[in-house]
Design a protein around this motif. Structure first.
Motif, mmCIF file in Angstrom:
data_model
loop_
_atom_site.group_PDB
_atom_site.id
_atom_site.type_symbol
_atom_site.label_atom_id
_atom_site.label_comp_id
_atom_site.label_asym_id
_atom_site.label_seq_id
_atom_site.Cartn_x
_atom_site.Cartn_y
_atom_site.Cartn_z
ATOM 1 N N PRO A 6 42.691 39.063 37.137
ATOM 2 C CA PRO A 6 43.886 38.828 36.311
ATOM 3 C C PRO A 6 43.783 39.395 34.902
ATOM 4 O O PRO A 6 44.785 39.847 34.340
ATOM 5 C CB PRO A 6 44.015 37.298 36.296
ATOM 6 C CG PRO A 6 42.665 36.787 36.677
ATOM 7 C CD PRO A 6 42.086 37.800 37.602
ATOM 8 N N VAL A 7 42.597 39.397 34.316
ATOM 9 C CA VAL A 7 42.433 39.883 32.945
ATOM 10 C C VAL A 7 42.470 41.407 32.891
ATOM 11 O O VAL A 7 43.127 41.996 32.029
ATOM 12 C CB VAL A 7 41.116 39.355 32.339
ATOM 13 C CG1 VAL A 7 40.881 39.959 30.956
ATOM 14 C CG2 VAL A 7 41.138 37.835 32.255
ATOM 15 N N LEU A 8 41.782 42.053 33.810
ATOM 16 C CA LEU A 8 41.686 43.512 33.795
ATOM 17 C C LEU A 8 42.885 44.191 34.447
ATOM 18 O O LEU A 8 43.214 45.332 34.097
ATOM 19 C CB LEU A 8 40.406 43.960 34.508
ATOM 20 C CG LEU A 8 39.084 43.422 33.948
ATOM 21 C CD1 LEU A 8 37.913 43.965 34.753
ATOM 22 C CD2 LEU A 8 38.933 43.759 32.479
ATOM 23 N N ASP A 9 43.544 43.511 35.380
ATOM 24 C CA ASP A 9 44.598 44.157 36.163
ATOM 25 C C ASP A 9 46.000 43.641 35.868
ATOM 26 O O ASP A 9 46.980 44.264 36.278
ATOM 27 C CB ASP A 9 44.309 43.983 37.659
ATOM 28 C CG ASP A 9 42.979 44.597 38.060
ATOM 29 O OD1 ASP A 9 42.728 45.745 37.656
ATOM 30 O OD2 ASP A 9 42.191 43.925 38.743
ATOM 31 N N GLN A 10 46.113 42.514 35.169
ATOM 32 C CA GLN A 10 47.435 41.963 34.869
ATOM 33 C C GLN A 10 47.654 41.860 33.365
ATOM 34 O O GLN A 10 48.446 42.601 32.800
ATOM 35 C CB GLN A 10 47.593 40.598 35.548
ATOM 36 C CG GLN A 10 47.527 40.670 37.070
ATOM 37 C CD GLN A 10 47.540 39.302 37.720
ATOM 38 O OE1 GLN A 10 47.889 38.294 37.109
ATOM 39 N NE2 GLN A 10 47.137 39.244 38.984
ATOM 40 N N SER A 11 46.941 40.957 32.716
ATOM 41 C CA SER A 11 47.127 40.771 31.282
ATOM 42 C C SER A 11 45.901 40.121 30.670
ATOM 43 O O SER A 11 45.300 39.219 31.271
ATOM 44 C CB SER A 11 48.350 39.890 31.013
ATOM 45 O OG SER A 11 48.420 39.518 29.651
ATOM 46 N N LEU A 12 45.535 40.570 29.470
ATOM 47 C CA LEU A 12 44.445 39.925 28.748
ATOM 48 C C LEU A 12 44.770 38.471 28.441
ATOM 49 O O LEU A 12 43.877 37.669 28.179
ATOM 50 C CB LEU A 12 44.160 40.671 27.444
ATOM 51 C CG LEU A 12 43.575 42.081 27.560
ATOM 52 C CD1 LEU A 12 43.454 42.713 26.181
ATOM 53 C CD2 LEU A 12 42.224 42.059 28.256
ATOM 54 N N ARG A 13 46.044 38.133 28.472
ATOM 55 C CA ARG A 13 46.480 36.772 28.181
ATOM 56 C C ARG A 13 46.661 35.940 29.454
ATOM 57 O O ARG A 13 47.366 34.925 29.438
ATOM 58 C CB ARG A 13 47.775 36.805 27.369
ATOM 59 C CG ARG A 13 47.612 37.507 26.033
ATOM 60 C CD ARG A 13 48.896 37.532 25.219
ATOM 61 N NE ARG A 13 48.705 38.264 23.978
ATOM 62 C CZ ARG A 13 48.198 37.745 22.865
ATOM 63 N NH1 ARG A 13 47.859 36.467 22.843
ATOM 64 N NH2 ARG A 13 48.036 38.475 21.776
ATOM 65 N N SER A 14 46.035 36.354 30.517
ATOM 66 C CA SER A 14 46.113 35.587 31.762
ATOM 67 C C SER A 14 45.541 34.191 31.567
ATOM 68 O O SER A 14 44.681 33.962 30.712
ATOM 69 C CB SER A 14 45.341 36.310 32.871
ATOM 70 O OG SER A 14 45.941 37.548 33.186
ATOM 71 N N ASP A 15 46.017 33.266 32.370
ATOM 72 C CA ASP A 15 45.569 31.880 32.259
ATOM 73 C C ASP A 15 44.201 31.651 32.885
ATOM 74 O O ASP A 15 43.549 30.642 32.600
ATOM 75 C CB ASP A 15 46.583 30.943 32.926
ATOM 76 C CG ASP A 15 47.913 30.911 32.193
ATOM 77 O OD1 ASP A 15 47.917 31.136 30.964
ATOM 78 O OD2 ASP A 15 48.946 30.670 32.847
ATOM 79 N N ASN A 16 43.768 32.558 33.746
ATOM 80 C CA ASN A 16 42.493 32.391 34.444
ATOM 81 C C ASN A 16 41.647 33.651 34.304
ATOM 82 O O ASN A 16 42.172 34.766 34.374
ATOM 83 C CB ASN A 16 42.727 32.106 35.930
ATOM 84 C CG ASN A 16 43.466 30.800 36.158
ATOM 85 O OD1 ASN A 16 42.971 29.730 35.827
ATOM 86 N ND2 ASN A 16 44.669 30.894 36.713
ATOM 87 N N PRO A 17 40.332 33.490 34.125
ATOM 88 C CA PRO A 17 39.466 34.665 34.001
ATOM 89 C C PRO A 17 39.195 35.351 35.332
ATOM 90 O O PRO A 17 38.847 36.532 35.365
ATOM 91 C CB PRO A 17 38.179 34.093 33.406
ATOM 92 C CG PRO A 17 38.153 32.673 33.883
ATOM 93 C CD PRO A 17 39.587 32.232 33.921
ATOM 94 N N LEU A 18 39.330 34.615 36.431
ATOM 95 C CA LEU A 18 39.070 35.155 37.759
ATOM 96 C C LEU A 18 40.238 34.836 38.678
ATOM 97 O O LEU A 18 40.886 33.795 38.547
ATOM 98 C CB LEU A 18 37.791 34.556 38.355
ATOM 99 C CG LEU A 18 36.483 34.735 37.576
ATOM 100 C CD1 LEU A 18 35.359 33.970 38.266
ATOM 101 C CD2 LEU A 18 36.118 36.200 37.436
#
Length: 350
Positions: free
Chosen positions: A242-254
């Motif tokens: 989620p962080v690398l492929d969606q948004s740095l502001r994702s709610d979950n690191p994995l």
């Protein structure tokens, strides 16, 4: 060991007040908890303490750097507002990579992962970047020194942005996405720790150190001094994050897929690590849910560990299990911490 130190009177009054409120059994427990807390902070932030002269010197004189990795890292400072578009693109793609065999057991530590390997997201950054570089090169290996330096620099840039977002989101110490990334003010030391813990290192005998070799995601050739990805490492790189492929502001690191992949891989290939997670889960359910008692339980895994080593192993296990959604933290007293097993943790480990 008995150590005598002078403590300012105002701090003594505050310590006495905390003890009188029933938060600690006595001054010894308070001081031990304070020391453990500070050590965990330093581990989470991947930084070392500076001397007074280092702290006050101009930032431009902090470290003389000439390589690509160190120069890029020195230009990134905490609190900058760089957009994610300014970071190296680590998004998933259709990788065409020649894989290598994982390292043999004789070259790695086959016990539970060392406590300094306390987060999985930094591992993901290194694995994903290795897949990208191998895909671009069309080869089975990437030069050792160059990959380590450049990957640590990229991780530092990501870490500073995540640190900024952590602050905006109000994430506590155990919840920070930037934990494990090389964001320390002492740049060279911070980068070197990341290279060792989250990229990988080979010594003169061919033995390997680091989370990625120990997880059998990467191998480092002693003859060519090149990094290669194993089949498992390539599969992990391909799983969306989620962080690398969606948004740095994702709610979950994995992502849920990453959690499932990681747990299945560890259960299959790293029995000591999975057994350690099961021990932690059983201990927490049994009421052993505070740092020191849990460290004592973790110490049962090896007669060779000192109490400090067991505490480090416990801290790393909790960090990874929290990131995997298996364990949560809770506040105990004013500053104490306790652990709870989540529903996913019960289903997975009990």
């Amino acid at each position: 060991m008995r150590v005598v130190v002078d403590i300012p009177s105002e701090l003594v009054d505050q310590i006495r007040s905390a003890i009188e409120q029933g938060n600690y059994a006595g001054p010894e427990e308070f001081l031990e908890q304070a020391l453990h807390t500070q050590l965990r902070l330093e581990s989470d932030e991947q930084q070392t303490l500076m001397s007074f002269s280092e702290a006050v010197q101009p930032r431009s004189q902090e470290v003389e750097q000439s390589s690509f990795g160190e120069t890029l890292a020195s230009e990134q400072t905490p609190g900058t507002n760089e957009d994610s578009s300014e970071l190296e693109d680590l998004s998933v793609r259709d990788f065409d990579v020649l894989t290598v065999d994982p390292p043999s057991p004789s070259r790695i530590d086959t016990g539970p992962l060392w406590g300094q390997y306390n987060r999985i997201l930094p591992m993901k950054v290194s694995v994903r970047r290795l897949a990208i570089e191998l895909d671009k090169a069309g080869a089975g290996g990437i030069a050792y020194d160059e990959f380590r330096e450049q990957t640590a620099a990229v991780a530092r840039a990501y870490g500073h942005k995540l640190k900024e977002i952590d602050k905006e989101a109000g994430r506590g110490r155990g919840e920070k996405f930037s934990a494990g990334f090389p964001t320390g003010d002492k740049v060279e030391s911070s980068l070197n720790r990341f290279k060792t813990h989250f990229v990988g290192q080979i010594d003169s005998t061919g033995s390997l150190t680091g989370s990625l070799p120990n997880l059998q995601f990467v191998n480092i050739s002693p003859s060519t001094r090149e990094f290669g990805l194993s089949d498992a490492g390539l599969d992990f790189a391909r799983v969306e994050n989620p962080v690398l492929d969606q948004s740095l502001r994702s709610d979950n690191p994995l992502s849920e897929s990453e959690r499932r992949f990681y747990l299945d891989h560890v259960n299959s290939e790293l029995h000591a690590e999975y057994n350690a997670m099961e021990l932690v889960a059983e201990a927490i359910v049994g009421g052993v849910n505070r740092p020191d008692p849990l460290s004592e339980r973790v110490a049962e895994l090896s007669e060779d560990w000192t109490s400090a080593q067991a505490s480090t192993i416990r801290s790393g296990l909790i960090g990874r299990m929290n990131e995997l959604g298996l364990v949560s933290r809770k506040r105990v007293g004013t500053r104490g911490v306790g652990y709870e097993l989540t529903v996913d943790g019960e289903r997975e480990l009990l």
